[in-house]
Design a protein around this motif. Structure first.
Motif, PDB file in Angstrom:
ATOM      1  N   GLN A 118      27.461  13.636  25.132  1.00 34.16           N
ATOM      2  CA  GLN A 118      26.673  14.577  25.726  1.00 34.16           C
ATOM      3  C   GLN A 118      25.684  15.521  24.944  1.00 34.16           C
ATOM      4  OE1 GLN A 118      29.873  16.552  27.872  1.00 34.16           O
ATOM      5  NE2 GLN A 118      29.409  15.417  29.571  1.00 34.16           N
ATOM      6  N   LEU A 119      26.162  15.973  23.987  1.00 39.33           N
ATOM      7  CA  LEU A 119      25.670  16.603  22.950  1.00 39.33           C
ATOM      8  C   LEU A 119      24.251  16.168  22.327  1.00 39.33           C
ATOM      9  CD1 LEU A 119      25.937  19.304  21.077  1.00 39.33           C
ATOM     10  CD2 LEU A 119      26.715  17.913  19.279  1.00 39.33           C
ATOM     11  N   HIS A 120      24.346  14.555  21.836  1.00 37.91           N
ATOM     12  CA  HIS A 120      23.589  13.899  21.683  1.00 37.91           C
ATOM     13  C   HIS A 120      22.495  13.698  22.546  1.00 37.91           C
ATOM     14  CE1 HIS A 120      21.984   9.677  20.651  1.00 37.91           C
ATOM     15  NE2 HIS A 120      21.740  10.429  19.452  1.00 37.91           N
ATOM     16  N   TYR A 121      22.782  13.348  23.758  1.00 37.60           N
ATOM     17  CA  TYR A 121      21.851  13.142  24.979  1.00 37.60           C
ATOM     18  C   TYR A 121      20.869  14.392  25.072  1.00 37.60           C
ATOM     19  CZ  TYR A 121      20.553  12.664  29.791  1.00 37.60           C
ATOM     20  OH  TYR A 121      19.624  12.594  31.104  1.00 37.60           O
ATOM     21  N   LEU A 122      21.617  15.474  25.008  1.00 31.43           N
ATOM     22  CA  LEU A 122      21.013  16.783  25.282  1.00 31.43           C
ATOM     23  C   LEU A 122      19.996  17.217  24.273  1.00 31.43           C
ATOM     24  CD1 LEU A 122      23.508  19.204  26.929  1.00 31.43           C
ATOM     25  CD2 LEU A 122      21.699  18.420  28.001  1.00 31.43           C
ATOM     26  N   LEU A 123      20.283  17.096  23.019  1.00 41.31           N
ATOM     27  CA  LEU A 123      19.741  17.672  21.662  1.00 41.31           C
ATOM     28  C   LEU A 123      19.116  16.999  20.833  1.00 41.31           C
ATOM     29  CD1 LEU A 123      22.531  20.320  21.220  1.00 41.31           C
ATOM     30  CD2 LEU A 123      20.526  20.768  22.598  1.00 41.31           C
ATOM     31  N   CYS A 124      19.236  15.563  20.561  1.00 41.99           N
ATOM     32  CA  CYS A 124      18.843  14.759  19.689  1.00 41.99           C
ATOM     33  C   CYS A 124      17.254  14.377  19.644  1.00 41.99           C
ATOM     34  CB  CYS A 124      19.799  13.611  19.629  1.00 41.99           C
ATOM     35  SG  CYS A 124      19.390  12.673  17.891  1.00 41.99           S
ATOM     36  N   ASP A 125      16.820  14.130  18.662  1.00 40.20           N
ATOM     37  CA  ASP A 125      15.200  13.850  19.129  1.00 40.20           C
ATOM     38  C   ASP A 125      15.146  12.373  19.315  1.00 40.20           C
ATOM     39  OD1 ASP A 125      16.293  12.869  16.382  1.00 40.20           O
ATOM     40  OD2 ASP A 125      14.529  12.512  15.462  1.00 40.20           O
ATOM     41  N   CYS A 126      16.282  11.364  19.149  1.00 30.77           N
ATOM     42  CA  CYS A 126      15.807  10.173  19.520  1.00 30.77           C
ATOM     43  C   CYS A 126      15.789   9.805  21.059  1.00 30.77           C
ATOM     44  CB  CYS A 126      16.978   8.975  18.875  1.00 30.77           C
ATOM     45  SG  CYS A 126      18.731   9.535  19.774  1.00 30.77           S
ATOM     46  N   HIS A 127      16.266  10.976  21.698  1.00 32.51           N
ATOM     47  CA  HIS A 127      16.037  10.933  23.360  1.00 32.51           C
ATOM     48  C   HIS A 127      14.847  11.529  23.733  1.00 32.51           C
ATOM     49  CE1 HIS A 127      19.931   9.267  24.238  1.00 32.51           C
ATOM     50  NE2 HIS A 127      20.315  10.037  23.018  1.00 32.51           N
ATOM     51  N   PHE A 128      14.044  12.179  22.873  1.00 29.83           N
ATOM     52  CA  PHE A 128      13.028  12.717  23.286  1.00 29.83           C
ATOM     53  C   PHE A 128      11.712  12.236  22.356  1.00 29.83           C
ATOM     54  CE2 PHE A 128      16.239  15.474  24.474  1.00 29.83           C
ATOM     55  CZ  PHE A 128      16.139  16.074  25.750  1.00 29.83           C
ATOM     56  N   HIS A 129      11.013  10.985  22.982  1.00 30.32           N
ATOM     57  CA  HIS A 129      10.036  10.465  22.232  1.00 30.32           C
ATOM     58  C   HIS A 129       8.809  11.319  22.658  1.00 30.32           C
ATOM     59  CE1 HIS A 129      12.540   7.184  21.732  1.00 30.32           C
ATOM     60  NE2 HIS A 129      12.977   6.982  22.924  1.00 30.32           N
TER      61      HIS A 129
END
Length: 152
Positions: A118-129
């Motif tokens: 969940q943390l990765h999905y919310l905050l990581c740059d790889c999910h926000f191109h």
């Protein structure tokens, strides 16, 4: 009592001395100073409050956190950025009153009861191109609050 305070007391008809301002340190010398009581929001309420804090930024760009999935847990927990979604949460007085302890990944993961995924999905740059906006993260938080009201 000072002349100004006496005059104010006389004008109000009060014989009591007006309240005097004292700093927390001054009060600690004469009384036990207790932290404010926790309001005890549910996880869902905390997530929605975070989303509301982000909504107040009206879609402004914010900083995604870089490659969280490649960091070891200890390193990941200390990651922070001045313009991250977590820093927005940290500036919210209600979330601070509830006990959000800081603006690091570890603070957010613990306080909002987020799994690593969940943390990765919310905050990581790889999910926000491209650009991460406050509105995008707020929408993800509302979705998470609705579909995952407790920690998975």
């Amino acid at each position: 009592m000072s002349r100004t305070l006496r005059r104010a007391a006389a004008q109000t008809g009060s014989e009591e001395e007006p309240m005097e301002y004292r700093s927390r340190n001054d009060l600690a010398d004469i009384a036990q100073v207790m932290p404010p009581a926790k309001l005890q929001m549910t996880r869902t309420e905390r997530l929605l409050q975070w989303a509301a804090a982000l909504d107040r930024m009206a879609g402004q760009p914010i900083q995604a956190l870089f490659r969280l999935e490649f960091l070891d847990p200890r390193s990941r927990s200390s990651v922070r950025d001045d313009n991250s979604p977590i820093s927005v949460a940290w500036k919210d007085p209600m979330l601070q009153a509830e006990g959000l302890g800081g603006d690091t990944v570890g603070d957010a993961q613990s306080f909002f009861e987020l799994t690593d995924d969940q943390l990765h999905y919310l905050l990581c740059d790889c999910h926000f191109h491209g650009t991460m906006t406050a509105s995008m993260v707020a929408a993800r938080l509302r979705n998470m609050a609705q579909h995952y009201p407790s920690m998975c």
